[in-house]
Design a protein around this motif. Structure first.
Motif, PDB file in Angstrom:
ATOM      1  N   SER A  14       0.850  -1.188   0.000  1.00 43.60           N
ATOM      2  CA  SER A  14       0.000   0.000   0.000  1.00 43.60           C
ATOM      3  C   SER A  14       0.888   1.241   0.000  1.00 43.60           C
ATOM      4  CB  SER A  14      -0.906   0.018   1.230  1.00 43.60           C
ATOM      5  OG  SER A  14      -1.791  -1.069   1.207  1.00 43.60           O
ATOM      6  N   LEU A  15       0.429   2.285  -0.645  1.00 44.67           N
ATOM      7  CA  LEU A  15       1.259   3.485  -0.778  1.00 44.67           C
ATOM      8  C   LEU A  15       1.698   4.070   0.555  1.00 44.67           C
ATOM      9  CD1 LEU A  15      -0.520   5.319  -3.739  1.00 44.67           C
ATOM     10  CD2 LEU A  15       1.651   4.058  -3.773  1.00 44.67           C
ATOM     11  N   ASP A  16       0.860   3.961   1.573  1.00 45.08           N
ATOM     12  CA  ASP A  16       1.192   4.575   2.857  1.00 45.08           C
ATOM     13  C   ASP A  16       1.480   3.541   3.950  1.00 45.08           C
ATOM     14  OD1 ASP A  16      -1.413   3.659   3.099  1.00 45.08           O
ATOM     15  OD2 ASP A  16      -2.157   5.455   4.100  1.00 45.08           O
ATOM     16  N   SER A  17       1.877   2.326   3.564  1.00 44.62           N
ATOM     17  CA  SER A  17       2.167   1.275   4.550  1.00 44.62           C
ATOM     18  C   SER A  17       3.293   1.677   5.488  1.00 44.62           C
ATOM     19  CB  SER A  17       2.570  -0.023   3.854  1.00 44.62           C
ATOM     20  OG  SER A  17       1.470  -0.645   3.270  1.00 44.62           O
ATOM     21  N   VAL A  18       3.122   1.278   6.744  1.00 42.07           N
ATOM     22  CA  VAL A  18       4.167   1.417   7.751  1.00 42.07           C
ATOM     23  C   VAL A  18       4.261   0.093   8.497  1.00 42.07           C
ATOM     24  CG1 VAL A  18       3.923   3.918   8.048  1.00 42.07           C
ATOM     25  CG2 VAL A  18       2.564   2.365   9.467  1.00 42.07           C
ATOM     26  N   ILE A  19       5.418  -0.154   9.077  1.00 41.05           N
ATOM     27  CA  ILE A  19       5.618  -1.346   9.898  1.00 41.05           C
ATOM     28  C   ILE A  19       5.433  -0.925  11.348  1.00 41.05           C
ATOM     29  CG2 ILE A  19       7.265  -3.116  10.630  1.00 41.05           C
ATOM     30  CD1 ILE A  19       8.632  -2.737   7.858  1.00 41.05           C
ATOM     31  N   PHE A  20       4.569  -1.663  12.076  1.00 40.17           N
ATOM     32  CA  PHE A  20       4.380  -1.330  13.486  1.00 40.17           C
ATOM     33  C   PHE A  20       4.710  -2.494  14.414  1.00 40.17           C
ATOM     34  CE2 PHE A  20       0.266  -3.049  12.345  1.00 40.17           C
ATOM     35  CZ  PHE A  20      -0.183  -3.705  13.472  1.00 40.17           C
ATOM     36  N   GLY A  21       4.981  -3.669  13.838  1.00 40.32           N
ATOM     37  CA  GLY A  21       5.310  -4.812  14.674  1.00 40.32           C
ATOM     38  C   GLY A  21       6.074  -5.876  13.917  1.00 40.32           C
ATOM     39  N   ILE A  22       6.646  -6.789  14.686  1.00 40.13           N
ATOM     40  CA  ILE A  22       7.397  -7.908  14.134  1.00 40.13           C
ATOM     41  C   ILE A  22       6.803  -9.189  14.708  1.00 40.13           C
ATOM     42  CG2 ILE A  22       9.658  -9.036  14.044  1.00 40.13           C
ATOM     43  CD1 ILE A  22      10.895  -6.246  14.371  1.00 40.13           C
ATOM     44  N   PRO A  30       1.934 -17.495  17.521  1.00 36.76           N
ATOM     45  CA  PRO A  30       2.618 -16.250  17.148  1.00 36.76           C
ATOM     46  C   PRO A  30       2.202 -15.095  18.060  1.00 36.76           C
ATOM     47  CG  PRO A  30       0.909 -16.798  15.559  1.00 36.76           C
ATOM     48  CD  PRO A  30       0.972 -17.934  16.529  1.00 36.76           C
ATOM     49  N   ARG A  31       3.128 -14.172  18.270  1.00 37.91           N
ATOM     50  CA  ARG A  31       2.858 -12.953  19.032  1.00 37.91           C
ATOM     51  C   ARG A  31       3.586 -11.818  18.346  1.00 37.91           C
ATOM     52  NH1 ARG A  31      -0.329 -15.897  20.589  1.00 37.91           N
ATOM     53  NH2 ARG A  31      -0.868 -16.505  22.695  1.00 37.91           N
ATOM     54  N   VAL A  32       2.939 -10.688  18.304  1.00 38.08           N
ATOM     55  CA  VAL A  32       3.559  -9.508  17.713  1.00 38.08           C
ATOM     56  C   VAL A  32       4.401  -8.796  18.766  1.00 38.08           C
ATOM     57  CG1 VAL A  32       3.104  -7.235  16.714  1.00 38.08           C
ATOM     58  CG2 VAL A  32       1.733  -9.202  16.019  1.00 38.08           C
ATOM     59  N   ALA A  33       5.611  -8.466  18.380  1.00 40.50           N
ATOM     60  CA  ALA A  33       6.457  -7.581  19.180  1.00 40.50           C
ATOM     61  C   ALA A  33       6.286  -6.190  18.573  1.00 40.50           C
ATOM     62  CB  ALA A  33       7.916  -8.035  19.114  1.00 40.50           C
ATOM     63  N   VAL A  52      11.184 -15.574   3.402  1.00 38.51           N
ATOM     64  CA  VAL A  52       9.724 -15.649   3.504  1.00 38.51           C
ATOM     65  C   VAL A  52       9.100 -14.322   3.080  1.00 38.51           C
ATOM     66  CG1 VAL A  52       9.840 -17.419   5.311  1.00 38.51           C
ATOM     67  CG2 VAL A  52       9.692 -15.004   5.954  1.00 38.51           C
ATOM     68  N   THR A  53       7.779 -14.271   3.061  1.00 39.15           N
ATOM     69  CA  THR A  53       7.097 -13.045   2.659  1.00 39.15           C
ATOM     70  C   THR A  53       7.165 -12.002   3.777  1.00 39.15           C
ATOM     71  OG1 THR A  53       4.936 -13.731   3.506  1.00 39.15           O
ATOM     72  CG2 THR A  53       5.462 -14.347   1.221  1.00 39.15           C
ATOM     73  N   PRO A  54       7.155 -10.731   3.429  1.00 42.23           N
ATOM     74  CA  PRO A  54       7.196  -9.687   4.462  1.00 42.23           C
ATOM     75  C   PRO A  54       6.058  -9.795   5.478  1.00 42.23           C
ATOM     76  CG  PRO A  54       7.691  -8.731   2.328  1.00 42.23           C
ATOM     77  CD  PRO A  54       7.255 -10.156   2.080  1.00 42.23           C
ATOM     78  N   THR A  55       4.881 -10.248   5.046  1.00 43.47           N
ATOM     79  CA  THR A  55       3.740 -10.334   5.968  1.00 43.47           C
ATOM     80  C   THR A  55       3.815 -11.544   6.894  1.00 43.47           C
ATOM     81  OG1 THR A  55       2.525 -11.234   4.096  1.00 43.47           O
ATOM     82  CG2 THR A  55       2.082  -8.942   4.670  1.00 43.47           C
ATOM     83  N   GLU A  56       4.807 -12.394   6.714  1.00 41.35           N
ATOM     84  CA  GLU A  56       5.077 -13.453   7.685  1.00 41.35           C
ATOM     85  C   GLU A  56       5.949 -12.931   8.821  1.00 41.35           C
ATOM     86  OE1 GLU A  56       5.971 -17.611   6.205  1.00 41.35           O
ATOM     87  OE2 GLU A  56       6.100 -16.465   4.335  1.00 41.35           O
ATOM     88  N   VAL A  57       6.636 -11.836   8.577  1.00 43.88           N
ATOM     89  CA  VAL A  57       7.603 -11.298   9.530  1.00 43.88           C
ATOM     90  C   VAL A  57       7.117 -10.005  10.174  1.00 43.88           C
ATOM     91  CG1 VAL A  57       9.967 -10.411   9.781  1.00 43.88           C
ATOM     92  CG2 VAL A  57       9.500 -12.356   8.268  1.00 43.88           C
ATOM     93  N   PHE A  58       6.534  -9.128   9.378  1.00 45.40           N
ATOM     94  CA  PHE A  58       6.144  -7.809   9.856  1.00 45.40           C
ATOM     95  C   PHE A  58       4.628  -7.657   9.922  1.00 45.40           C
ATOM     96  CE2 PHE A  58      10.143  -7.006   7.392  1.00 45.40           C
ATOM     97  CZ  PHE A  58      10.952  -6.666   8.467  1.00 45.40           C
ATOM     98  N   ARG A  59       4.163  -6.779  10.815  1.00 47.41           N
ATOM     99  CA  ARG A  59       2.773  -6.330  10.791  1.00 47.41           C
ATOM    100  C   ARG A  59       2.798  -4.935  10.195  1.00 47.41           C
ATOM    101  NH1 ARG A  59      -1.139  -8.094  14.551  1.00 47.41           N
ATOM    102  NH2 ARG A  59      -2.468  -6.454  13.700  1.00 47.41           N
ATOM    103  N   GLN A 119      -1.833 -11.791  18.540  1.00 46.66           N
ATOM    104  CA  GLN A 119      -1.752 -13.135  17.965  1.00 46.66           C
ATOM    105  C   GLN A 119      -2.012 -13.152  16.460  1.00 46.66           C
ATOM    106  OE1 GLN A 119      -5.116 -15.650  19.434  1.00 46.66           O
ATOM    107  NE2 GLN A 119      -5.907 -13.678  20.160  1.00 46.66           N
ATOM    108  N   VAL A 120      -2.287 -11.993  15.887  1.00 45.86           N
ATOM    109  CA  VAL A 120      -2.613 -11.915  14.467  1.00 45.86           C
ATOM    110  C   VAL A 120      -1.339 -11.726  13.643  1.00 45.86           C
ATOM    111  CG1 VAL A 120      -3.864 -10.628  12.694  1.00 45.86           C
ATOM    112  CG2 VAL A 120      -4.915 -10.996  14.946  1.00 45.86           C
ATOM    113  N   VAL A 121      -1.134 -12.640  12.707  1.00 45.04           N
ATOM    114  CA  VAL A 121      -0.054 -12.544  11.729  1.00 45.04           C
ATOM    115  C   VAL A 121      -0.739 -12.560  10.369  1.00 45.04           C
ATOM    116  CG1 VAL A 121       2.002 -13.661  10.781  1.00 45.04           C
ATOM    117  CG2 VAL A 121       1.577 -13.716  13.245  1.00 45.04           C
ATOM    118  N   THR A 122      -0.441 -11.599   9.529  1.00 46.07           N
ATOM    119  CA  THR A 122      -1.179 -11.458   8.271  1.00 46.07           C
ATOM    120  C   THR A 122      -1.082 -12.705   7.408  1.00 46.07           C
ATOM    121  OG1 THR A 122      -0.833  -9.078   8.377  1.00 46.07           O
ATOM    122  CG2 THR A 122      -1.527  -9.981   6.257  1.00 46.07           C
TER     123      THR A 122
END
Length: 139
Positions: A14-22, A30-33, A52-59, A119-122
């Motif tokens: 997405s044009l305005d995507s940001v990473i807020f968790g790992i 799974p747990r988001v840090a 792996v895909t970015p959505t497996e690693v980042f939120r 607990q949500v991983v995309t």
């Protein structure tokens, strides 16, 4: 910080995507840090996810796509509703999330969504049965 309502289950493109968790924890749980500050999406950060895909690693968070999203019913995010109804709480305190003020899930469901969000991983390639049910768009 963006002024639009943010989807906390966005993709990196997405044009305005940001990473807020790992993604942390285990494959089974799974747990988001949560990051202390949101990070802009860069090629260098995305490369850290390989192989792996970015959505497996980042939120990622990005502007809510609203009517362009299979989870949106014209008013609410049905994914947020299903998360609150179907998933157990995994924390009893609000996570240190940097997108909360603009988060669609928070604005719509309040702290009940935040207690389940870690607990949500995309992209979860080993989801539990309940996670699969919750994530499936209603058609």
């Amino acid at each position: 910080m963006q002024k639009s309502t943010l989807c906390p289950s966005a993709r990196e493109n997405s044009l305005d995507s940001v990473i807020f968790g790992i993604a942390a924890g285990t494959v089974e749980e799974p747990r988001v840090a949560y990051l202390p500050e949101i990070q802009p999406v860069t090629d260098e950060l995305l490369a850290l996810a390989e192989p792996v895909t970015p959505t497996e690693v980042f939120r990622f968070a990005a502007s809510c796509a609203e009517d362009k999203c299979a989870h949106f019913d014209g008013v609410n995010c049905r994914l947020a509703q299903r998360i609150v109804r179907g998933l157990p709480e995994v924390t009893d305190t609000l996570p240190p999330c940097r997108v909360r003020q603009s988060c669609r899930w928070w604005l719509q469901e309040g702290k009940a969504a935040c207690f389940r969000c870690p607990q949500v991983v995309t992209d979860d390639y080993n989801p539990s049965e309940i996670m699969t049910e919750v994530a499936e768009p209603v058609v």
